[in-house]
Design a protein around this motif. Structure first.
Motif, PDB file in Angstrom:
ATOM      1  N   SER A  15     -26.358  19.230  49.704  1.00  0.00           N
ATOM      2  CA  SER A  15     -25.043  18.931  49.155  1.00  0.00           C
ATOM      3  C   SER A  15     -25.085  17.723  48.215  1.00  0.00           C
ATOM      4  N   SER A  16     -26.050  16.807  48.464  1.00  0.00           N
ATOM      5  CA  SER A  16     -26.120  15.623  47.602  1.00  0.00           C
ATOM      6  C   SER A  16     -26.554  15.983  46.191  1.00  0.00           C
ATOM      7  N   GLN A  20     -19.728  18.312  44.453  1.00  0.00           N
ATOM      8  CA  GLN A  20     -19.087  18.190  45.755  1.00  0.00           C
ATOM      9  C   GLN A  20     -18.135  19.350  46.023  1.00  0.00           C
ATOM     10  N   GLN A  21     -17.533  19.892  44.972  1.00  0.00           N
ATOM     11  CA  GLN A  21     -16.591  20.988  45.128  1.00  0.00           C
ATOM     12  C   GLN A  21     -17.081  22.197  44.336  1.00  0.00           C
ATOM     13  N   ASP A  47     -16.046  22.496  49.971  1.00  0.00           N
ATOM     14  CA  ASP A  47     -16.508  21.132  49.785  1.00  0.00           C
ATOM     15  C   ASP A  47     -17.924  21.034  50.352  1.00  0.00           C
ATOM     16  N   THR A  48     -18.895  20.774  49.484  1.00  0.00           N
ATOM     17  CA  THR A  48     -20.278  20.760  49.947  1.00  0.00           C
ATOM     18  C   THR A  48     -20.621  19.493  50.709  1.00  0.00           C
ATOM     19  N   ASP A  49     -19.763  18.496  50.637  1.00  0.00           N
ATOM     20  CA  ASP A  49     -20.016  17.264  51.375  1.00  0.00           C
ATOM     21  C   ASP A  49     -19.643  17.432  52.848  1.00  0.00           C
ATOM     22  N   SER A  50     -18.455  17.969  53.093  1.00  0.00           N
ATOM     23  CA  SER A  50     -18.001  18.168  54.478  1.00  0.00           C
ATOM     24  C   SER A  50     -18.458  19.498  55.050  1.00  0.00           C
TER      25      SER A  50
END
Length: 550
Positions: A15-16, A20-21, A47-50
């Protein structure tokens, strides 16, 4: 296991390196609302962060201008599918053994065994699974005779398709010490010829004689089997499995893999009631996971055998075997004690019950052992619930007991269920519509490797009540069919409910984990008889793509 560890670690860190979206437009999206109603949408944002869903709808792109959007090209997106009753290690091991599913005769099965043995001279035991004498030309249980001709120098042990019977050659019987004088164990039976000699087929608890001498797989072999199973499941769009009855060593291995970020899908594990240290697990308490990759809060208990081998416990005699009513594989007082300990520890009690006698026995115990409030909170389950007396079906709803049912069992069993049960008892057989109409959520699944793990086979069977050759015309007991929406819910939202995860999984709703699959075809736009042919193009888990079909 290095490849799984590397894959999963990479996915968790990916995800980093991504926006992020991420969003999709021009899709045929399906999910569920909080009330269980089907929701359709044309756009999806994650959301690739959460790792969770941010939004879904038909015109959400304008509200998220900074997201990276892509054209979905009209493909269908569904929530990640949940198999509510499978056996992960068994699937992996099955993928590396003799495949006997689909054989038309004992001779054909033996030929497959012989070919496998010749190809694998290094294996000390020849193992296999999938035979079903009901589908053979003579419709009779096999014996050691042909097996011995094919393989005599090594033991052979072949599980029936339902896992409740096994077929051995003479070498395996010899190693297990099974002779004419060996007694049937409680809850089991050694089939014998007219002279009392073992024929090679062992039913239910009699299988333990072979189990006692089977070499235990080492950790490397177990990890290899798990890796094969994980890859197979993800390719089929399965993002979560309720692993039905694991031993303590596998439970500890799952914990270790989770700690190493090496679980590529979600596992809701049921501890086997046969574990000698079950009470220690219960005392330890529920094992939870903030990422929902591993949850251990259920116990798999065992009521009876299976219908195909006449081990399902019935209230009246088998129609095709007078004076025989099946087998209880756990002594009733012991089952009561196990259920009581499970419920008191705050764990979910998931009891294998196929026949109407076993289902009634278990319902009686739920009623006796827990208050209505405890039952409602416990979401306890009846695993299979295949043959239920019509008068007992309303008790599932009254006692908050969930039917955990595998649709493909009906189309696999329809060629012999009438013979076993007679017409009258079929009114409570594989009664999905009756359960749904009384608002009992069905936890859908396959019972792999008893059946193939492909969830689209289950969706097809749920909707058509037919096999893949569209037989019988009009469906078997067609009044018990489900709609496609109901069937899909059983493999998503309702299965998540059966694991206390319905607020996080199964609906593809905002705030839930972004577990979803991409299909070339829209399942709601094709003829029902084609549902079993659907293929998964991509599988996503927590916003990470974990499978892509080349």
């Amino acid at each position: 296991m290095r490849s799984i560890l590397a894959l999963t670690t990479a996915l968790l860190l990916s995800s980093s390196a991504l926006a992020q979206q991420l969003g999709w437009t021009n899709i045929k999206g399906y999910g569920f609302a909080a009330d269980g109603q089907l929701v359709q949408f044309q756009q999806l944002l994650i959301d690739t962060d959460s790792g969770k869903v941010l939004a879904r709808g038909d015109a959400i792109k304008q509200d998220f201008p900074d997201a990276v959007w892509q054209d979905g090209q009209g493909k269908a997106i569904l929530p990640g599918l949940i198999d509510g009753h499978g056996h992960i290690l068994g699937l992996g091991q099955n993928l590396m053994q003799v495949e006997l599913r689909g054989t038309q005769s004992e001779q054909e099965a033996v030929e497959r065994v012989a070919a496998f043995a010749a190809q694998h001279p290094e294996q000390q035991w020849i193992l296999g699974r999938g035979w079903n004498q009901v589908l053979w030309d003579n419709n009779e249980f096999p014996s050691t005779a042909l097996l011995d001709e094919a393989v005599s120098d090594r033991p052979v042990w072949l599980s029936r398709i339902d896992g409740h019977a096994g077929w051995a050659n003479s070498k395996a019987l010899e190693l297990a010490g099974i002779t004419k004088d060996t007694l049937d164990p409680p809850g089991g039976r050694i089939l014998r010829d007219e002279q009392g000699n073992p024929t090679g087929v062992l039913l239910n608890n009699a299988r333990q004689y072979i189990g006692a001498v089977l070499p235990e797989p080492n950790e490397a072999e177990v990890l290899q089997a798990l890796e094969a199973a994980f890859a197979e499941l993800l390719s089929l769009g399965i993002t979560s499995v309720h692993d039905a009855g694991i031993d303590s060593s596998l439970a500890r291995l799952y914990q270790r893999l989770r700690a190493e970020n090496a679980l590529p899908l979600r596992i809701y594990a049921m501890l086997s009631a046969r574990n000698s240290d079950l009470q220690d697990w219960l005392d330890q308490g529920i094992i939870d996971d903030e990422l929902d990759l591993l949850l251990i809060r259920a116990v798999k208990l065992y009521g009876d055998g299976a219908l195909g081998s006449r081990g399902a416990a019935l209230l009246a005699d088998y129609s095709d075997q007078p004076e025989h009513r099946g087998l209880l594989v756990t002594e009733p007082d012991r089952l009561t004690a196990q259920m009581q300990a499970t419920i008191q520890a705050g764990f979910q009690a998931n009891v294998h019950a196929i026949g109407d006698r076993a289902n009634r026995m278990v319902l009686d115990r739920f009623e006796q052992l827990a208050s209505n409030e405890q039952l409602a909170l416990g979401r306890h389950r009846m695993e299979h619930a295949q043959i239920v007396s019509p008068q007992d079906i309303p008790r599932f709803k009254a006692l908050h007991v969930l039917p955990s049912m595998q649709a493909v069992h009906a189309t696999s069993d329809m060629n012999m269920a009438g013979d076993r049960l007679g017409v009258a008892r079929l009114r409570g057989a594989y009664a999905w519509r009756t359960f749904v109409d009384q608002s009992s959520p069905i936890v859908g699944g396959s019972d792999f490797p008893v059946e193939l793990a492909n969830p689209f086979h289950g969706l097809h069977a749920s909707v058509t009540r037919q096999d893949q050759q569209n037989q019988p015309v009009g469906g078997w007991l067609p009044e018990q069919r489900l709609t496609l929406t109901e069937a899909l819910r059983s493999f998503t939202r309702d299965a998540a409910y059966g694991a206390f995860q319905d607020e996080r999984l199964g609906s593809l709703a905002p705030g839930m984990w972004a577990d979803f699959i991409v299909l070339e075809q829209d399942p709601f736009a094709i003829p029902p008889e084609q549902l079993w042919q659907l293929e998964v193009l991509q599988t996503w888990l927590a916003s990470n793509k974990v499978f892509h079909r080349e």
